[in-house]
Scaffold this motif. Sequence first.
Motif, PDB file in Angstrom:
ATOM      1  N   GLY A  74       0.792  -1.452  -0.018  1.00 53.91           N
ATOM      2  CA  GLY A  74      -0.067   0.071   0.144  1.00 53.91           C
ATOM      3  C   GLY A  74       0.759   1.470  -0.006  1.00 53.91           C
ATOM      4  O   GLY A  74       0.479   2.357  -0.661  1.00 53.91           O
ATOM      5  N   TYR A  75       1.832   1.125   0.843  1.00 51.35           N
ATOM      6  CA  TYR A  75       2.664   2.485   1.121  1.00 51.35           C
ATOM      7  C   TYR A  75       3.747   2.567  -0.484  1.00 51.35           C
ATOM      8  O   TYR A  75       3.540   3.513  -0.888  1.00 51.35           O
ATOM      9  N   LEU A  76       3.939   1.403  -0.935  1.00 52.70           N
ATOM     10  CA  LEU A  76       4.700   1.591  -2.004  1.00 52.70           C
ATOM     11  C   LEU A  76       4.020   2.051  -3.206  1.00 52.70           C
ATOM     12  O   LEU A  76       4.426   2.850  -3.965  1.00 52.70           O
ATOM     13  N   LEU A  77       2.691   1.617  -3.411  1.00 61.45           N
ATOM     14  CA  LEU A  77       1.765   2.094  -4.243  1.00 61.45           C
ATOM     15  C   LEU A  77       1.549   3.855  -4.201  1.00 61.45           C
ATOM     16  O   LEU A  77       1.221   4.401  -5.330  1.00 61.45           O
ATOM     17  N   HIS A  78       1.552   4.114  -3.000  1.00 63.90           N
ATOM     18  CA  HIS A  78       1.256   5.657  -2.894  1.00 63.90           C
ATOM     19  C   HIS A  78       2.402   6.180  -3.323  1.00 63.90           C
ATOM     20  O   HIS A  78       2.510   7.468  -3.899  1.00 63.90           O
ATOM     21  N   GLN A  79       3.820   5.727  -2.954  1.00 60.96           N
ATOM     22  CA  GLN A  79       5.011   6.503  -3.461  1.00 60.96           C
ATOM     23  C   GLN A  79       5.198   6.361  -4.928  1.00 60.96           C
ATOM     24  O   GLN A  79       5.684   7.253  -5.418  1.00 60.96           O
ATOM     25  N   ILE A  80       4.976   5.007  -5.481  1.00 61.74           N
ATOM     26  CA  ILE A  80       5.288   4.918  -6.969  1.00 61.74           C
ATOM     27  C   ILE A  80       3.892   4.402  -7.557  1.00 61.74           C
ATOM     28  O   ILE A  80       3.811   3.120  -7.306  1.00 61.74           O
ATOM     29  N   PRO A  81       3.260   5.077  -8.172  1.00 62.16           N
ATOM     30  CA  PRO A  81       1.916   4.701  -8.911  1.00 62.16           C
ATOM     31  C   PRO A  81       2.037   4.119  -9.924  1.00 62.16           C
ATOM     32  O   PRO A  81       1.947   4.373 -10.966  1.00 62.16           O
ATOM     33  N   ILE A  82       2.526   2.865  -9.728  1.00 63.75           N
ATOM     34  CA  ILE A  82       2.565   1.659 -10.649  1.00 63.75           C
ATOM     35  C   ILE A  82       1.154   1.658 -11.521  1.00 63.75           C
ATOM     36  O   ILE A  82       1.265   1.235 -12.784  1.00 63.75           O
ATOM     37  N   LEU A  83       0.360   1.583 -10.740  1.00 64.61           N
ATOM     38  CA  LEU A  83      -0.958   1.398 -11.051  1.00 64.61           C
ATOM     39  C   LEU A  83      -2.246   2.146 -10.214  1.00 64.61           C
ATOM     40  O   LEU A  83      -1.737   2.464  -9.287  1.00 64.61           O
ATOM     41  N   GLU A  84      -3.268   2.347 -10.939  1.00 63.99           N
ATOM     42  CA  GLU A  84      -4.360   3.379  -9.922  1.00 63.99           C
ATOM     43  C   GLU A  84      -4.960   2.513  -8.938  1.00 63.99           C
ATOM     44  O   GLU A  84      -4.905   1.263  -8.799  1.00 63.99           O
ATOM     45  N   LYS A  85      -4.952   3.119  -7.773  1.00 61.61           N
ATOM     46  CA  LYS A  85      -5.211   2.469  -6.315  1.00 61.61           C
ATOM     47  C   LYS A  85      -6.355   1.494  -6.572  1.00 61.61           C
ATOM     48  O   LYS A  85      -5.930   0.116  -6.097  1.00 61.61           O
ATOM     49  N   ASP A  86      -7.622   1.992  -7.052  1.00 60.12           N
ATOM     50  CA  ASP A  86      -8.816   0.799  -6.941  1.00 60.12           C
ATOM     51  C   ASP A  86      -8.234  -0.477  -7.580  1.00 60.12           C
ATOM     52  O   ASP A  86      -8.566  -1.627  -7.550  1.00 60.12           O
ATOM     53  N   ALA A  87      -7.554  -0.153  -8.846  1.00 54.07           N
ATOM     54  CA  ALA A  87      -7.355  -1.155  -9.891  1.00 54.07           C
ATOM     55  C   ALA A  87      -6.402  -2.264  -9.333  1.00 54.07           C
ATOM     56  O   ALA A  87      -6.493  -3.545  -9.390  1.00 54.07           O
ATOM     57  N   PHE A  88      -5.608  -1.687  -8.387  1.00 50.39           N
ATOM     58  CA  PHE A  88      -4.308  -2.310  -7.760  1.00 50.39           C
ATOM     59  C   PHE A  88      -4.864  -3.213  -6.643  1.00 50.39           C
ATOM     60  O   PHE A  88      -4.798  -4.223  -6.845  1.00 50.39           O
ATOM     61  N   PHE A  89      -5.764  -2.610  -6.024  1.00 52.44           N
ATOM     62  CA  PHE A  89      -6.277  -3.438  -4.832  1.00 52.44           C
ATOM     63  C   PHE A  89      -7.381  -4.543  -5.463  1.00 52.44           C
ATOM     64  O   PHE A  89      -7.050  -5.529  -4.962  1.00 52.44           O
ATOM     65  N   SER A  90      -8.020  -4.327  -6.491  1.00 49.76           N
ATOM     66  CA  SER A  90      -8.846  -5.429  -6.989  1.00 49.76           C
ATOM     67  C   SER A  90      -8.071  -6.494  -7.571  1.00 49.76           C
ATOM     68  O   SER A  90      -8.393  -7.779  -7.378  1.00 49.76           O
ATOM     69  N   LEU A  91      -6.793  -6.158  -8.098  1.00 47.60           N
ATOM     70  CA  LEU A  91      -5.912  -7.062  -8.559  1.00 47.60           C
ATOM     71  C   LEU A  91      -5.387  -8.036  -7.393  1.00 47.60           C
ATOM     72  O   LEU A  91      -5.155  -9.034  -7.420  1.00 47.60           O
TER      73      LEU A  91
END
Lengths: 188, 358
Positions: free
Chosen positions: A133-150
């Motif tokens: 979660g922290y990583l995704l906030h710092q480095i937006p590899i993918l949009e948050k919701d899409a990332f979470f559903s993945l």
Amino acid sequence: MDYQILIAGFGGQGILFTGKILAKAGLTQGKNVSWLPSYGPEMRGGTANCSVCVSDSEISNPMVLQPNILIVMNQPSWSKFICAAQPGADVFWDSTLIAPEGTRTDVSLHPIPATGIARQNGVERLGNVVMLGYLLHQIPILEKDAFFSLLTDSISETKRHLVQANRTAFEAGYAYSPHEGQKSRHDA
Amino acid sequence: MPQKFLMKGNEAIAEAAIRAGCRFFFGYPITPQTEVAAYMAKRMPEVNGVYLQAESEVAAINMVLGAASTGARVMTSSSSPGISLKSEGISYIAASDLPCVIINVQRAGPGLGGIQPSQADYFQATRGLGHGDFHLMVFAPAGVQEITDLVAQAFDLSDRYRVPALILADGMIGQMMEPVAFSEQSPHPAEKPWALTGHRNQRRPNIINTLHLSPDKLEQTVIERFARYDSICANETLCEQMLTDDADVVVVAYGAASRIAKAAVRAAREKGIRAGLFRPITLWPYPSAALAALCETTKAFLCVEMSMGQMVEDVRLAVNGRRPVEFYGRTGGNVPHPNDILQAIESAAQMAPQNERR
């Protein structure tokens, strides 16, 4: 985009799973991806690590030797891999479990007490998801919701009851800010 | 475009085999190919196929012989020490002219060795995986997508030529995940009038036998088999070339080593060295003609392997003294570092004949 990610910790921390999620995130965006685990006796109690490449161009070597994103989840892995990070790399580490030695000045340091946050939220074993979660906030590899559903899609049938716990851990990591309250003792 | 899955090399081997019509799998567990068997155990019942963990490698390979005799598409999988155990059965299968696919996800040897990736079974795969005069068709995938294509091809060609096929992978290719899309192509099983399916008093019985006590009779069967090998050599070699057109140094590597060599070749280009990569995809038959043709333009060859140097002999045979052939390798389960390959490219570039500089 050319992420060369190395994730290291001990067996049971979800190191390989974390890598798989990052590789899948790249795949959903049509990037070239690869995931290569360490395998063998070292995984039982010792260090486990995996290489993930996410790139716009063809991936020749799937083995990440000089990561530009390094994620470290235990002390032995810190000693083993901190020197390998490329200058300018983003280095994430679990500051609950690691007291960094010989900290480098030529990389971006992102400490997060991932295991501590997981514990506070009653999801002790999901330090890796807090980290994600922290990583995704710092480095937006993918949009948050899409990332979470993945992430939830990747939870196996037998562990479906842990989806909510994963969301809790993920949100806690995403919301973490080193400059507000939850400061770790090792924050630079 | 078909959907892409993220799959381990080992899983892709198994799924590709099932899609190629393989309905029988006999194996015995060994690292680092375990996921092949694990995947088969899960998937075979879904397609009314047979997954069987035999009591040993020797048993498994002889079950392959039995199933192949009936004309079924059949596969077995192991890693280096297990393949050695299968070698007697493989010789019998070759002598019986039976099609099948054998997987070797190589680990380090000799002996029980280690479990990390290796390419030290090249001699065994290409020279003699068992006793007697025979060859296997040997395919060496360098990525997960390529695995799916080569497994399908291995089944088709094995059927067509009645020659067993070997997929020579390694721990790195087997364990890594990459995106893979399965083509909708259906398998091309050959007619198998020789198969043991029961004659029902309506034809002469088929017999599959490898014992020929008359030297002349045995010689005749071997010569007939070698005529098929000739047409395989003429028609079925595969290789990939990258940046070889103007290359002064051509790196020759297959499988996992070729992936790392590719990174080193790109790094060499960035430093202004004209390097290229020649990657054999079939190891037997070896793409000798395509490699030899590069002698016209290149100054030196560098063979890179995860062994003490085995394929380098085929490179030297193909080049036949016309250009220097250097070697760089790591063994014991170690994977070459791209920087070390780059260094070897640099020294090969220096050793190349200077008088022919364009």
